[in-house]
Design an enzyme around this catalytic site. Sequence first.
Site: not given
Length: 446
Positions: A102, A241, A243, A245
């Site tokens: 992440s 960010d 990834d 999400d």
Amino acid sequence: MNRKYFGTDGIRGRTNELEMNADLAMKVGMAAGKHFQRGTHRHRVVIGKDTRRSGYMVENALVAGFTAVGMDVVQFGPIPTPAVALLAHSMRADLGVMISASHNPYYDNGIKLFGPDGYKLSDEDELQIEAMLDQTIPLAASQDIGRARRVEDARGRYIHAVKSSFPADLRLDGLKIVIDCANGAAYQVAPSALWELGAEVVAIGVTPNGTNINDKCGSTAPQLLQETVVSTGADVGIALDGDADRLIVVDENGAIVNGDQIMALIAADFARAGTLRGGGLVATIMSNLGLERHLAAQGIRLERTKVGDRYVLERMREGGFNVGGEQSGHMILSDYATTGDGTVAALQVLAALVRAGKRASEVLHQFDPVPQLLKNVRFAGGKPLEHDAVKRVIAQAEQELNGGGRLVIRPSGTEPVIRVMAEGDREDQVKDVVERICNAVAMAAS
């Protein structure tokens, strides 16, 4: 049962140190693959990743583990976490895997698992998989070893789904948008989706090299986005960010708009349209007290959960809510996605801007937050929150804030730190309370 590997968002750690290595990844593939072999059909797992160099190592190890127990593997390459959740469901897979840490630096990596319904795994499933990691897992017979293949159009499928969440009667023509993809998983799909909807796109954080993910860019380091929005005369800026999400938004003046403001905007927009379900929205204990007061004035309820988007989603599903999220920028809009999706949430923000026909600064800042301060105290081991001296300081602080603020103290689920947050109407009191508790925790941890 205590967790050894799984945290609040899958398994995460520094690569090639402790648990986050190729050996563990292969075992996770074997254990998760065996756990989700239900029924007599040919079993399938889909795998996506962000742009970390270690993703190659983790992906290959997972593929070895899954195929060893007889699961076929479909590899997507770099793609956002919500895309994996979406495609796991649409491709009738038994399991979806996202390789990402992440918003963490490049040297960390992680493994997130999604069930065949596109939702993150339950605690029960994670605990059962974790228990298998220390056991001998039966392998498939030679003739039943799984196969692996790559799907090249996964990004296109996701772009189509993202665009479908944007109102069909609206376009982004006339809007100049800066999009910061954090040199991460959305570096191709997010700018493409915005451009296809008509926006003039200025893309930054779109040159990943394996080690620059989240490095001075993205939602956790929005300074580059702020500067670029102002210098290019853009109407609005969006930061994802690693990834993709979560998101943070920046108005035309470079002012940051966090997840609380975004949730307030989307919830109010949905309420006016009659599409807000559950009578309110779901956020965590970290969301600002100002958000709660602002929503209450509009007759919109705020329900709080533990920190972690999985807990937000659990409450949303239980209560029939369709808007939820975290102050950090995780936005879950269950009408469009089964997990947090920064790009989908950004499109809802942009739709509100288009409808309003006003500047971002006039639309995005929904309420004045009360003073809030969050500090982290790193510790080497033990349980500092169980020390009597720490408990006394916390009890005194709670008594001082009673009726005029909140106190939230918790250990992080992803790193060895204690997070101390206080908020209230008096900024000096908030600072004093946090400092006293942090000092007590540091003393107990030394």
